[in-house]
Design an enzyme around this catalytic site. Structure first.
Site, PDB file in Angstrom:
ATOM      1  N   ASP A 129     -53.507 -36.596 -34.102  1.00  0.00           N
ATOM      2  CA  ASP A 129     -54.019 -37.549 -33.983  1.00  0.00           C
ATOM      3  C   ASP A 129     -54.723 -38.823 -35.567  1.00  0.00           C
ATOM      4  O   ASP A 129     -56.208 -38.011 -35.605  1.00  0.00           O
ATOM      5  CB  ASP A 129     -54.037 -38.329 -33.480  1.00  0.00           C
ATOM      6  CG  ASP A 129     -55.042 -40.566 -33.641  1.00  0.00           C
ATOM      7  OD1 ASP A 129     -55.389 -40.563 -34.494  1.00  0.00           O
ATOM      8  OD2 ASP A 129     -55.267 -39.988 -31.574  1.00  0.00           O
ATOM      9  N   LYS A 187     -58.655 -48.590 -40.054  1.00  0.00           N
ATOM     10  CA  LYS A 187     -60.119 -48.114 -39.939  1.00  0.00           C
ATOM     11  C   LYS A 187     -60.132 -47.217 -42.001  1.00  0.00           C
ATOM     12  O   LYS A 187     -61.107 -46.916 -41.950  1.00  0.00           O
ATOM     13  CB  LYS A 187     -59.597 -47.233 -39.246  1.00  0.00           C
ATOM     14  CG  LYS A 187     -59.362 -47.742 -37.903  1.00  0.00           C
ATOM     15  CD  LYS A 187     -59.362 -46.691 -36.509  1.00  0.00           C
ATOM     16  CE  LYS A 187     -58.705 -47.406 -35.400  1.00  0.00           C
ATOM     17  NZ  LYS A 187     -59.232 -48.082 -34.351  1.00  0.00           N
ATOM     18  N   CYS A 216     -61.327 -46.882 -24.875  1.00  0.00           N
ATOM     19  CA  CYS A 216     -59.391 -46.389 -24.731  1.00  0.00           C
ATOM     20  C   CYS A 216     -60.105 -44.619 -24.845  1.00  0.00           C
ATOM     21  O   CYS A 216     -58.863 -44.141 -25.627  1.00  0.00           O
ATOM     22  CB  CYS A 216     -58.989 -46.954 -26.119  1.00  0.00           C
ATOM     23  SG  CYS A 216     -58.978 -49.111 -25.905  1.00  0.00           S
ATOM     24  N   GLN A 232     -58.923 -41.994 -36.692  1.00  0.00           N
ATOM     25  CA  GLN A 232     -60.387 -41.863 -36.556  1.00  0.00           C
ATOM     26  C   GLN A 232     -60.994 -40.551 -38.146  1.00  0.00           C
ATOM     27  O   GLN A 232     -62.294 -40.775 -38.693  1.00  0.00           O
ATOM     28  CB  GLN A 232     -61.794 -41.547 -35.954  1.00  0.00           C
ATOM     29  CG  GLN A 232     -61.063 -42.121 -35.236  1.00  0.00           C
ATOM     30  CD  GLN A 232     -61.870 -43.518 -35.030  1.00  0.00           C
ATOM     31  OE1 GLN A 232     -62.795 -43.736 -36.199  1.00  0.00           O
ATOM     32  NE2 GLN A 232     -61.371 -44.738 -34.304  1.00  0.00           N
TER      33      GLN A 232
HETATM   34  N1  PMP Z   1     -56.400 -42.437 -32.137  1.00  0.00           N
HETATM   35  C1  PMP Z   1     -57.568 -42.445 -32.308  1.00  0.00           C
HETATM   36  C2  PMP Z   1     -58.392 -41.788 -32.062  1.00  0.00           C
HETATM   37  C3  PMP Z   1     -57.902 -43.810 -31.820  1.00  0.00           C
HETATM   38  O1  PMP Z   1     -59.526 -44.374 -32.055  1.00  0.00           O
HETATM   39  C4  PMP Z   1     -57.495 -45.329 -32.822  1.00  0.00           C
HETATM   40  C5  PMP Z   1     -57.545 -46.647 -32.271  1.00  0.00           C
HETATM   41  N2  PMP Z   1     -59.177 -47.127 -31.614  1.00  0.00           N
HETATM   42  C6  PMP Z   1     -56.080 -44.769 -32.472  1.00  0.00           C
HETATM   43  C7  PMP Z   1     -55.949 -43.533 -31.980  1.00  0.00           C
HETATM   44  C8  PMP Z   1     -54.868 -46.444 -32.175  1.00  0.00           C
HETATM   45  O2  PMP Z   1     -55.357 -46.856 -33.750  1.00  0.00           O
HETATM   46  P1  PMP Z   1     -54.643 -48.580 -33.681  1.00  0.00           P
HETATM   47  O3  PMP Z   1     -55.237 -49.429 -32.797  1.00  0.00           O
HETATM   48  O4  PMP Z   1     -55.216 -48.959 -34.793  1.00  0.00           O
HETATM   49  O5  PMP Z   1     -53.047 -48.106 -33.332  1.00  0.00           O
END
Ligand code: PMP
Length: 411
Positions: free
Chosen positions: A204, A230, A368, A207
């Site tokens: 993932d 991001k 989150c 970030q």
């Molecule tokens: N993984 C990480 C580590 C994140 O920080 C985020 C977004 N805060 C996501 C996944 C999800 O990204 P998105 O909401 O753009 O799909």
């Protein structure tokens, strides 16, 4: 940092129109970059230019505009291939963002490859977007979730990970950079260890992509996801990279236009990669905007950006460390420019609200990532996260803002 590598931040700030906008009557201090980054003018221009001059649906048209739109969309795919150093453009699937990319892998690859009793390894650092899709798969397939523990400094317990791997491990889904603590995880090592057991690895990179150069071939990961918003690009667009042989073996995630070769009521045959995974009209303008964003980022240079952000991180860690009653969560040796903290006796939402009144944007809450909050014994933190356009003066403003918070709560 060498003199050569130093960013001309004052000049770069002019590329971002929103940074010149006052907020609550004050100059904006935008320190919520881990939630989303601001967009440079070239990204705004690319989107507007597409809608003004080339707007048409892609792939099926024979007319001039459709050809131009298709070329721009496929050009963006090739650009993203280069950004990630993937071997082929067909390994780049445009999705809505990291979340959709992970769900796609969990449902398409996962339902095929993961059976009862099989194991899915995650870490305690994960964002909900890299937890919930795997829980859904676990419940569908009777699989088992295993969680790599986090040490007190926010690093992963790699020894525990090694013990956790085994013949039942089917996939390791791991964040490259923690959004809550800033920890940069040793993904290369994590992938090597997973290989010994034949497990797939999804990284993932939501970030990571704006802060570290990414090379999916050097990493040797099976899947890598990122979100455009991001990395200075638009919302609603992201990338799932998948190794060709993995993607070839996977069934489609969604059905509809563009992902088919032929359809009858009896039987549908599917398109080739990458279209097999892009059902429906995609976010054409988003892909074009994302291309402009990675052009911009690479032109500025990921290495000087990383060096600048690191300098800000060190400065902020030092400055915030002087604030009485402030506790920083996450002190990993390898950290991206994220600082999560608590302030004694003040709820993070109050911290965020009082900072907002001074034009300072930070994020407050569980980010989150409730499991990692719970691991550190807090329900929420305040998080400041930096981007290429942030300055030391903005960190000074944050510290002064926190002094004000303390004075209000001491009364
Ligand atoms: N993984 C990480 C580590 C994140 O920080 C985020 C977004 N805060 C996501 C996944 C999800 O990204 P998105 O909401 O753009 O799909």
């Amino acid at each position: 940092m060498t003199a050569l590598a130093k960013l001309d931040v004052a000049a770069l700030r002019k590329d971002f129109p929103i940074l010149g906008r006052p907020v609550r009557g004050r100059p904006l201090v935008y320190l919520d970059n881990a939630a989303t980054t601001q967009k440079p003018q070239c990204v705004l221009d690319a989107i507007l230019d597409y809608y003004r001059n080339d707007n048409a649906n892609i792939h099926r048209g024979v007319h001039e505009l459709s050809e131009r739109a298709t070329e721009a969309y496929e050009g963006a795919r090739e650009r993203l291939r280069r950004f990630l150093n993937a071997a082929h453009a067909r390994e780049i699937i445009f999705v809505r963002g990291a979340t959709e990319g992970i769900n796609l892998v969990a449902q398409s690859w996962g339902r095929l490859a993961v059976g009862p009793g099989d194991e899915i390894i995650l870490s305690h650092l994960e964002h909900h977007s890299n937890i919930v899709p795997w829980q859904m798969l676990r419940d569908q397939r009777g699989a088992v979730l295993r969680v790599i523990p986090v040490l007190d400094n926010g690093e992963l317990d790699l020894a525990a990970y090694e013990r956790m791997l085994g013949p039942r491990t089917k996939i390791v889904a791991i964040t490259h950079v923690s959004n809550a603590l800033g920890t940069i995880t040793p993904v290369r090592r994590i992938i090597q260890l997973a290989r010994d057991w034949g497990a797939a690895v999804l990284v993932d990179g939501a970030q990571a992509a704006a802060h570290l150069p990414i090379d999916v071939r050097a990493l040797d990961c099976d899947f890598y996801v990122l979100s455009g918003h991001k990395v200075y690009g638009p919302t609603g667009i992201g990338v799932l990279y998948g190794k060709q042989e993995r993607l070839e073996a996977m069934p489609p995630y969604q059905g509809g236009g563009d992902m088919i070769e032929s359809v009858s009521f009896e039987r549908t045959t599917f398109n080739t990669l990458p279209y097999k995974f892009e059902a429906g009209t995609p976010h054409i303008a988003g892909a074009i905007g994302l291309r402009a964003a990675v052009d911009y980022l690479e032109q500025v240079g990921l290495e000087p950006v990383a060096a600048h952000e690191h300098e800000l991180l060190d400065y902020a860690t030092q400055a915030l460390g002087q604030v009485p009653g402030l506790r920083i969560l996450g002190t990993a040796r390898e950290k991206a420019a994220v600082i999560s903290f608590t302030l004694n006796g003040v709820h993070p939402h109050d911290v965020g609200t009082i900072l907002d009144q001074q034009g300072i944007a930070v994020r407050t809450g569980h980010h989150c990532a409730q499991p990692v909050m719970e691991r550190f014994g807090v329900a929420a933190t305040t998080r400041a996260s930096f981007a290429l356009y942030n300055t030391r003066e903005e960190i000074d403003a944050l510290v002064a803002g926190l002094d004000k918070v303390r004075r209000i709560f001491e009364r």
